[in-house]
Design an enzyme around this catalytic site. Structure first.
Site, PDB file in Angstrom:
ATOM      1  N   HIS A  93     115.872  59.018  35.323  1.00  0.00           N
ATOM      2  CA  HIS A  93     114.512  58.487  35.402  1.00  0.00           C
ATOM      3  C   HIS A  93     113.483  59.600  35.556  1.00  0.00           C
ATOM      4  CE1 HIS A  93     115.760  54.140  36.637  1.00  0.00           C
ATOM      5  NE2 HIS A  93     116.267  54.531  35.485  1.00  0.00           N
ATOM      6  N   GLU A 142     110.975  60.029  37.587  1.00  0.00           N
ATOM      7  CA  GLU A 142     110.763  60.500  38.958  1.00  0.00           C
ATOM      8  C   GLU A 142     111.900  61.435  39.380  1.00  0.00           C
ATOM      9  OE1 GLU A 142     109.437  56.113  38.694  1.00  0.00           O
ATOM     10  OE2 GLU A 142     111.086  57.342  37.949  1.00  0.00           O
ATOM     11  N   CYS A 198     111.929  52.521  40.704  1.00  0.00           N
ATOM     12  CA  CYS A 198     113.039  51.638  41.048  1.00  0.00           C
ATOM     13  C   CYS A 198     113.545  52.020  42.440  1.00  0.00           C
ATOM     14  CB  CYS A 198     114.171  51.751  40.012  1.00  0.00           C
ATOM     15  SG  CYS A 198     115.080  53.319  40.102  1.00  0.00           S
ATOM     16  N   CYS A 203     115.091  55.593  42.631  1.00  0.00           N
ATOM     17  CA  CYS A 203     114.073  56.648  42.637  1.00  0.00           C
ATOM     18  C   CYS A 203     113.299  56.657  43.950  1.00  0.00           C
ATOM     19  CB  CYS A 203     113.123  56.471  41.459  1.00  0.00           C
ATOM     20  SG  CYS A 203     113.881  56.851  39.864  1.00  0.00           S
TER      21      CYS A 203
END
Length: 154
Positions: free
Chosen positions: A84, A86, A112, A115
């Site tokens: 992801h 992040e 999410c 993260c």
């Protein structure tokens, strides 16, 4: 600068960079996310969602394994090939030997739960997100932490 001219705000500037980073994303499902990690008004790293370094991404493969398995968005994230945005921003800073403590993360989407946990552990102190969709579990976890969370406003 002419007195009628306006400069872009710091938030606007960093969110614009996050949006540009999202254009590098390789998500087959078209969830293109970008993130920018900032410390003292300086960009220390960027990230977007894509396969780990040197590995084929879903666009190159021509399919999404999660889609083939009939998994809904946000479910069974361990089947996703992508790291992801992040996570990539945190990892890129670490890879370069840059501390992430007391930073601000600008992201095009609310993180999410995976993260969110990593942002907390990385010492991120502020999260500024743009998209309307919010992961309630992430929101709850972030509220319990020292991370200040706010929606980007123009």
């Amino acid at each position: 600068m002419h007195k009628n001219q306006k400069r872009i705000s710091w938030d606007g500037y960093f969110m614009k960079v996050a949006r540009v980073a999202s254009e590098r994303a390789t998500c087959f499902r078209e969830k293109k996310v970008g993130a920018v990690l900032v410390k003292n008004k300086q960009i220390i790293s960027t990230g977007y969602n894509g396969a780990p370094k040197g590995l084929e991404d879903c666009l190159e493969r021509g399919y999404c394994i999660r889609e083939r398995k009939g998994l809904k968005s946000g479910e069974r994230l361990e089947y996703c090939r992508a790291v992801h945005a992040e996570q990539n921003a945190i990892v890129q800073a670490a890879y370069s030997g840059i501390a992430t403590e007391n930073t601000t993360l600008y992201t095009t989407h609310f993180p999410c739960i995976i993260c969110a946990k990593q942002l907390i552990n990385a010492g991120v102190r502020e999260l500024i997100y743009d998209a309307e969709e919010i992961d309630e579990l992430s929101k709850e976890l972030l509220a319990e932490s020292a991370v200040k969370v706010r929606k980007f406003s123009k």
